[in-house]
Motif scaffolding. Sequence first.
Motif, PDB file in Angstrom:
ATOM      1  N   MET A 166      10.198  22.636  35.360  1.00 62.72           N
ATOM      2  CA  MET A 166      11.162  21.639  35.756  1.00 62.72           C
ATOM      3  C   MET A 166      11.949  21.192  34.522  1.00 62.72           C
ATOM      4  O   MET A 166      11.368  20.800  33.524  1.00 62.72           O
ATOM      5  CB  MET A 166      10.403  20.465  36.384  1.00 62.72           C
ATOM      6  N   LYS A 167      13.260  21.279  34.607  1.00 61.07           N
ATOM      7  CA  LYS A 167      14.123  20.935  33.477  1.00 61.07           C
ATOM      8  C   LYS A 167      14.170  19.416  33.290  1.00 61.07           C
ATOM      9  O   LYS A 167      14.245  18.664  34.246  1.00 61.07           O
ATOM     10  CB  LYS A 167      15.533  21.471  33.711  1.00 61.07           C
ATOM     11  N   LYS A 168      14.122  19.007  32.043  1.00 63.33           N
ATOM     12  CA  LYS A 168      14.235  17.601  31.698  1.00 63.33           C
ATOM     13  C   LYS A 168      15.631  17.339  31.147  1.00 63.33           C
ATOM     14  O   LYS A 168      16.125  18.083  30.307  1.00 63.33           O
ATOM     15  CB  LYS A 168      13.191  17.210  30.648  1.00 63.33           C
ATOM     16  N   TYR A 169      16.256  16.290  31.635  1.00 61.17           N
ATOM     17  CA  TYR A 169      17.570  15.860  31.167  1.00 61.17           C
ATOM     18  C   TYR A 169      17.359  14.565  30.383  1.00 61.17           C
ATOM     19  O   TYR A 169      16.927  13.558  30.940  1.00 61.17           O
ATOM     20  CB  TYR A 169      18.513  15.619  32.346  1.00 61.17           C
ATOM     21  N   TYR A 170      17.675  14.627  29.107  1.00 56.78           N
ATOM     22  CA  TYR A 170      17.383  13.506  28.222  1.00 56.78           C
ATOM     23  C   TYR A 170      18.556  12.543  28.112  1.00 56.78           C
ATOM     24  O   TYR A 170      19.718  12.956  28.046  1.00 56.78           O
ATOM     25  CB  TYR A 170      16.995  14.013  26.831  1.00 56.78           C
ATOM     26  N   LEU A 171      18.223  11.279  28.076  1.00 58.33           N
ATOM     27  CA  LEU A 171      19.215  10.218  27.950  1.00 58.33           C
ATOM     28  C   LEU A 171      20.079  10.421  26.715  1.00 58.33           C
ATOM     29  O   LEU A 171      21.291  10.207  26.751  1.00 58.33           O
ATOM     30  CB  LEU A 171      18.511   8.859  27.908  1.00 58.33           C
ATOM     31  N   GLU A 172      19.483  10.881  25.644  1.00 57.26           N
ATOM     32  CA  GLU A 172      20.234  11.086  24.395  1.00 57.26           C
ATOM     33  C   GLU A 172      21.276  12.195  24.522  1.00 57.26           C
ATOM     34  O   GLU A 172      22.168  12.313  23.683  1.00 57.26           O
ATOM     35  CB  GLU A 172      19.286  11.373  23.248  1.00 57.26           C
ATOM     36  N   GLU A 173      21.200  13.013  25.574  1.00 56.38           N
ATOM     37  CA  GLU A 173      22.193  14.052  25.802  1.00 56.38           C
ATOM     38  C   GLU A 173      23.499  13.497  26.368  1.00 56.38           C
ATOM     39  O   GLU A 173      24.524  14.181  26.363  1.00 56.38           O
ATOM     40  CB  GLU A 173      21.645  15.105  26.779  1.00 56.38           C
ATOM     41  N   ILE A 174      23.455  12.266  26.849  1.00 55.34           N
ATOM     42  CA  ILE A 174      24.658  11.626  27.387  1.00 55.34           C
ATOM     43  C   ILE A 174      25.475  11.107  26.216  1.00 55.34           C
ATOM     44  O   ILE A 174      25.004  10.270  25.436  1.00 55.34           O
ATOM     45  CB  ILE A 174      24.289  10.490  28.358  1.00 55.34           C
TER      46      ILE A 174
ATOM     47  N   ASP B  42      11.000   9.476  24.153  1.00 50.73           N
ATOM     48  CA  ASP B  42      12.372   9.811  24.518  1.00 50.73           C
ATOM     49  C   ASP B  42      12.500   9.714  26.036  1.00 50.73           C
ATOM     50  O   ASP B  42      11.613  10.142  26.776  1.00 50.73           O
ATOM     51  CB  ASP B  42      12.728  11.237  24.064  1.00 50.73           C
ATOM     52  N   TRP B  43      13.604   9.137  26.491  1.00 54.44           N
ATOM     53  CA  TRP B  43      13.824   8.926  27.919  1.00 54.44           C
ATOM     54  C   TRP B  43      14.411  10.183  28.552  1.00 54.44           C
ATOM     55  O   TRP B  43      15.348  10.778  28.027  1.00 54.44           O
ATOM     56  CB  TRP B  43      14.746   7.742  28.129  1.00 54.44           C
ATOM     57  N   PHE B  44      13.894  10.556  29.726  1.00 55.99           N
ATOM     58  CA  PHE B  44      14.384  11.744  30.419  1.00 55.99           C
ATOM     59  C   PHE B  44      14.247  11.574  31.933  1.00 55.99           C
ATOM     60  O   PHE B  44      13.546  10.688  32.431  1.00 55.99           O
ATOM     61  CB  PHE B  44      13.605  12.987  29.986  1.00 55.99           C
ATOM     62  N   THR B  45      14.938  12.431  32.667  1.00 54.68           N
ATOM     63  CA  THR B  45      14.795  12.540  34.110  1.00 54.68           C
ATOM     64  C   THR B  45      14.779  14.016  34.464  1.00 54.68           C
ATOM     65  O   THR B  45      15.318  14.838  33.717  1.00 54.68           O
ATOM     66  CB  THR B  45      15.925  11.814  34.864  1.00 54.68           C
ATOM     67  N   THR B  46      14.187  14.328  35.565  1.00 50.51           N
ATOM     68  CA  THR B  46      14.233  15.708  36.058  1.00 50.51           C
ATOM     69  C   THR B  46      15.210  15.819  37.221  1.00 50.51           C
ATOM     70  O   THR B  46      15.417  16.898  37.758  1.00 50.51           O
ATOM     71  CB  THR B  46      12.835  16.178  36.508  1.00 50.51           C
ATOM     72  N   ASP B  47      15.808  14.704  37.589  1.00 55.08           N
ATOM     73  CA  ASP B  47      16.755  14.663  38.702  1.00 55.08           C
ATOM     74  C   ASP B  47      18.177  14.826  38.170  1.00 55.08           C
ATOM     75  O   ASP B  47      18.735  13.898  37.574  1.00 55.08           O
ATOM     76  CB  ASP B  47      16.604  13.343  39.455  1.00 55.08           C
ATOM     77  N   LYS B  48      18.757  15.982  38.387  1.00 58.44           N
ATOM     78  CA  LYS B  48      20.106  16.291  37.876  1.00 58.44           C
ATOM     79  C   LYS B  48      21.150  15.329  38.443  1.00 58.44           C
ATOM     80  O   LYS B  48      22.052  14.892  37.727  1.00 58.44           O
ATOM     81  CB  LYS B  48      20.463  17.745  38.212  1.00 58.44           C
ATOM     82  N   ALA B  49      21.022  14.967  39.711  1.00 58.01           N
ATOM     83  CA  ALA B  49      21.991  14.049  40.328  1.00 58.01           C
ATOM     84  C   ALA B  49      21.944  12.672  39.653  1.00 58.01           C
ATOM     85  O   ALA B  49      22.991  12.075  39.381  1.00 58.01           O
ATOM     86  CB  ALA B  49      21.729  13.930  41.822  1.00 58.01           C
ATOM     87  N   ASP B  50      20.744  12.162  39.375  1.00 58.08           N
ATOM     88  CA  ASP B  50      20.623  10.890  38.657  1.00 58.08           C
ATOM     89  C   ASP B  50      21.222  11.000  37.267  1.00 58.08           C
ATOM     90  O   ASP B  50      21.944  10.104  36.820  1.00 58.08           O
ATOM     91  CB  ASP B  50      19.154  10.467  38.529  1.00 58.08           C
ATOM     92  N   PHE B  51      20.923  12.082  36.585  1.00 60.71           N
ATOM     93  CA  PHE B  51      21.459  12.295  35.243  1.00 60.71           C
ATOM     94  C   PHE B  51      22.995  12.309  35.273  1.00 60.71           C
ATOM     95  O   PHE B  51      23.644  11.663  34.455  1.00 60.71           O
ATOM     96  CB  PHE B  51      20.929  13.606  34.659  1.00 60.71           C
TER      97      PHE B  51
END
Length: 79
Positions: free
Chosen positions: A1-9, A32-41
């Motif tokens: 499952m891919k993680k989308y990190y807050l710092e990537e924004i 580090d803050w992340f989500t696995t939900d692409k829509a939320d990201f």
Amino acid sequence: MKKYYLEEIENSDYINVFEEIQNNFEQDDNDDWFTTDKADFDWWTKLADSIAYLEEHDVDYKDSDINELADYITIAERS
């Protein structure tokens, strides 16, 4: 499952202040803050970009009737 990190924004500084972010992101072992939900990201990215747009274009949004975070996006889209 891919993680989308807050710092990537790119404009994450604008959204780090919102407590609601903790409902959509979680911390990994490195804090580090992340989500696995692409829509939320994507939504949080749009919010950050909208607030950045308002700031960069000196839109007086702080006196606007902001009841929800989505209101920032709406104001940016109308500006």
